[in-house]
Scaffold this motif. Structure first.
Motif, short mmCIF file in Angstrom:
data_model
loop_
_atom_site.label_atom_id
_atom_site.label_comp_id
_atom_site.label_asym_id
_atom_site.label_seq_id
_atom_site.Cartn_x
_atom_site.Cartn_y
_atom_site.Cartn_z
N LYS A 1 0.81 -1.22 0.00
CA LYS A 1 0.00 0.00 0.00
C LYS A 1 0.85 1.27 0.00
CE LYS A 1 -4.00 -2.09 0.04
NZ LYS A 1 -3.52 -3.45 -0.22
N VAL A 2 1.94 1.23 -0.75
CA VAL A 2 2.78 2.42 -0.93
C VAL A 2 2.35 3.08 -2.24
CG1 VAL A 2 5.11 3.31 -1.20
CG2 VAL A 2 4.69 1.31 0.27
N SER A 3 1.70 4.20 -2.12
CA SER A 3 1.15 4.88 -3.30
C SER A 3 2.11 5.92 -3.83
CB SER A 3 -0.19 5.55 -2.95
OG SER A 3 -1.14 4.61 -2.53
N LEU A 4 2.40 5.85 -5.10
CA LEU A 4 3.19 6.88 -5.77
C LEU A 4 2.24 7.87 -6.45
CD1 LEU A 4 6.02 4.77 -7.45
CD2 LEU A 4 6.01 5.88 -5.20
N PRO A 5 2.67 9.10 -6.66
CA PRO A 5 1.79 10.10 -7.28
C PRO A 5 1.33 9.67 -8.66
CG PRO A 5 3.77 11.13 -6.35
CD PRO A 5 3.99 9.66 -6.30
N TYR A 6 0.09 10.06 -8.99
CA TYR A 6 -0.45 9.91 -10.34
C TYR A 6 -0.43 8.47 -10.84
CZ TYR A 6 0.14 14.92 -10.04
OH TYR A 6 0.09 16.24 -9.61
N MET A 7 -0.68 7.51 -9.95
CA MET A 7 -0.83 6.10 -10.31
C MET A 7 0.45 5.47 -10.85
SD MET A 7 -4.02 6.14 -9.56
CE MET A 7 -5.20 7.48 -9.37
N LEU A 8 1.60 6.02 -10.50
CA LEU A 8 2.85 5.46 -11.01
C LEU A 8 3.05 4.02 -10.55
CD1 LEU A 8 5.39 8.41 -10.85
CD2 LEU A 8 5.02 6.90 -12.81
N ASP A 9 2.64 3.71 -9.33
CA ASP A 9 2.80 2.34 -8.83
C ASP A 9 1.95 1.37 -9.64
OD1 ASP A 9 0.12 2.16 -6.81
OD2 ASP A 9 0.98 4.14 -7.05
N SER A 10 0.68 1.72 -9.89
CA SER A 10 -0.19 0.87 -10.70
C SER A 10 0.31 0.77 -12.14
CB SER A 10 -1.62 1.42 -10.68
OG SER A 10 -2.17 1.37 -9.38
N SER A 11 0.96 1.82 -12.61
CA SER A 11 1.50 1.80 -13.97
C SER A 11 2.64 0.79 -14.09
CB SER A 11 2.00 3.20 -14.36
OG SER A 11 0.95 4.14 -14.27
N LEU A 12 3.45 0.68 -13.06
CA LEU A 12 4.52 -0.31 -13.07
C LEU A 12 3.94 -1.72 -13.09
CD1 LEU A 12 7.00 1.25 -10.48
CD2 LEU A 12 7.16 1.31 -12.97
N VAL A 13 2.87 -1.93 -12.33
CA VAL A 13 2.22 -3.25 -12.32
C VAL A 13 1.62 -3.57 -13.69
CG1 VAL A 13 0.32 -4.59 -11.32
CG2 VAL A 13 1.74 -3.16 -9.84
N ALA A 14 1.04 -2.55 -14.34
CA ALA A 14 0.35 -2.77 -15.61
C ALA A 14 1.30 -2.86 -16.80
CB ALA A 14 -0.65 -1.63 -15.85
N LEU A 15 2.54 -2.47 -16.64
CA LEU A 15 3.50 -2.43 -17.74
C LEU A 15 3.59 -3.75 -18.52
CD1 LEU A 15 5.68 -0.84 -19.30
CD2 LEU A 15 7.33 -1.58 -17.55
N PRO A 16 3.65 -4.93 -17.88
CA PRO A 16 3.75 -6.18 -18.65
C PRO A 16 2.57 -6.42 -19.59
CG PRO A 16 4.44 -6.56 -16.39
CD PRO A 16 3.84 -5.19 -16.43
N TYR A 17 1.36 -5.98 -19.24
CA TYR A 17 0.22 -6.14 -20.14
C TYR A 17 0.45 -5.34 -21.42
CZ TYR A 17 -1.92 -7.41 -15.64
OH TYR A 17 -2.20 -7.97 -14.42
N PHE A 18 0.98 -4.14 -21.25
CA PHE A 18 1.30 -3.27 -22.38
C PHE A 18 2.38 -3.89 -23.25
CE2 PHE A 18 3.43 0.32 -24.38
CZ PHE A 18 2.39 1.17 -24.74
N VAL A 19 3.42 -4.41 -22.61
CA VAL A 19 4.53 -5.02 -23.34
C VAL A 19 4.06 -6.27 -24.08
CG1 VAL A 19 6.82 -6.07 -23.11
CG2 VAL A 19 6.23 -4.05 -21.76
N LEU A 20 3.11 -6.99 -23.51
CA LEU A 20 2.55 -8.16 -24.19
C LEU A 20 1.92 -7.75 -25.52
CD1 LEU A 20 1.81 -11.21 -24.11
CD2 LEU A 20 -0.34 -10.53 -23.00
N GLY A 21 1.16 -6.67 -25.52
CA GLY A 21 0.57 -6.18 -26.76
C GLY A 21 1.62 -5.78 -27.78
N TRP A 22 2.65 -5.09 -27.30
CA TRP A 22 3.76 -4.70 -28.18
C TRP A 22 4.44 -5.94 -28.76
CZ3 TRP A 22 8.99 -5.78 -27.18
CH2 TRP A 22 9.91 -5.16 -28.04
N GLY A 23 4.60 -6.97 -27.94
CA GLY A 23 5.25 -8.19 -28.39
C GLY A 23 4.43 -8.93 -29.42
N VAL A 24 3.12 -8.99 -29.22
CA VAL A 24 2.24 -9.65 -30.19
C VAL A 24 2.32 -8.94 -31.54
CG1 VAL A 24 -0.19 -10.06 -30.78
CG2 VAL A 24 0.67 -10.67 -28.51
N LYS A 25 2.31 -7.62 -31.52
CA LYS A 25 2.44 -6.87 -32.78
C LYS A 25 3.80 -7.13 -33.41
CE LYS A 25 1.54 -3.76 -35.94
NZ LYS A 25 1.31 -2.35 -35.57
N ARG A 26 4.85 -7.16 -32.61
CA ARG A 26 6.21 -7.39 -33.11
C ARG A 26 6.34 -8.75 -33.78
NH1 ARG A 26 11.58 -5.63 -31.39
NH2 ARG A 26 13.09 -7.34 -31.61
#
Length: 339
Positions: free
Chosen positions: A170-195
């Protein structure tokens, strides 16, 4: 030149936004149908949006051009929908007073809450836009700094571990940065599928539906509750393995779909629905509850149907008269510089 639409991706976006709207109308709606259905749907409902965004990731003409595009497509709508929600709240407040019902809190402070609070009063669902913006910026930085593919994937893994630790503790970073780090692999998965060329039609696409049926049952029984916004996460492997499987299989199953007019239209403008649906369904739901209807499947389906009906002309109004505020046209034109 406008980018050519991909019908099945618009359909997937429509599916996700409709599930999100139904969930926001009544968090327990899906569990009325099956006890663990909401948790199973969360395995792809929001992660799919990161995945689709990753598919369309590009470096463009450098950091200034990249940032300009993300500001236009994400941050400008974020600010616009905050203002839109407040205006709609004021209208609802006046209507309540007109029919003799207690009014709402319409403090102007609500206009600035999203800029310094993690949880704010109005237009709560648009927290996702802040997260999506940072995911794009983080991955852009990784692309520029790390050239080998294995290094890029390793960095993604490390950042996801950091984000997971922050959210679990429960360590919150400003502007959802913590949740963004968690969500990053989902984004990279999409990039990888396109690649890997997975977006293009393939002779294997016809097997997607069968595979979807095969994985639906284990995903249903294994899934646990997760909420990136509220920092509620399952075990690390469930956070990624289940969404990865659900996303890829659903993506695969949707690829053979043709253009389906109403659904693809809603999918194309899902950003507008994301930013406006809470301002629509809240007063509609209030009216039905005020006149005695109880929470449950009938209420949710009625409110959902009316909300989506209202969204149709609202989409037309906003894309026609506010295109620069809803990512239909660039707010900052080409040539804008970061100094």
């Amino acid at each position: 030149m406008a980018r050519q639409r991909i019908a099945y991706i618009d359909f997937m976006k429509c599916l996700c936004i409709m599930l999100i709207v139904m969930y926001h109308i009544d968090h327990e709606f899906f569990n009325y149908v099956l006890p663990n259905l909401n948790n199973a749907l969360q395995a792809f409902r929001l992660p799919m949006y990161y995945f689709i965004s990753g598919i369309f990731f590009k470096l463009y003409g450098g950091f200034a051009d990249f940032t300009r595009r993300k500001v236009n497509n994400i941050l400008v709508p974020f600010v616009f929908f905050i203002v839109f929600a407040f205006v709609m709240l004021c209208i609802e407040h006046c209507l309540r007073l007109a029919i003799g019902v207690q009014g709402l809190d319409i403090s102007p402070v609500q206009l600035v809450e999203p800029f310094y609070l993690r949880y704010w009063t109005n237009a709560g669902p648009i927290w996702f836009l802040l997260s999506l913006f940072w995911v794009n910026i983080i991955f852009y930085a990784l692309q520029r700094l790390i050239k080998p593919l294995y290094g890029l994937l390793a960095a993604t893994f490390v950042l996801s571990i950091i984000g997971y630790w922050l959210d679990v503790n429960k360590v919150s970073l400003p502007y959802m940065l913590d949740s963004s780090l968690v969500a990053l692999p989902y984004f990279v998965l999409g990039w990888g599928v396109k690649r890997l060329g997975g977006v293009e039609p393939s002779r294997w696409d016809k097997w997607g539906v069968l595979l979807l049926v095969a994985v639906a049952f284990p995903i249903y029984f294994i899934s646990e509750y997760m909420n990136l916004h509220y920092q509620i996460l399952p075990s690390y492997w469930k956070l990624y393995l289940l969404p990865f499987v659900a996303i890829i299989v659903l993506f695969w199953a949707c690829k053979p779909l043709p253009y389906i007019p109403v659904f693809c239209h809603y999918g194309r403008y899902s950003l507008i629905i994301l930013g406006t649906h809470s301002s629509i369904f809240l007063p509609i739901r209030f009216v039905f509850i005020h006149y005695g209807m109880q929470a449950g499947i009938p209420l949710t389906l009625i409110v959902f149907t009316l909300t989506m009906i209202v969204e149709w002309p609202l989409i037309w109004l906003l894309k026609t008269y506010a295109p620069r505020f809803t990512a239909q046209e660039p707010f900052f034109k080409e040539g804008w510089k970061l100094r």
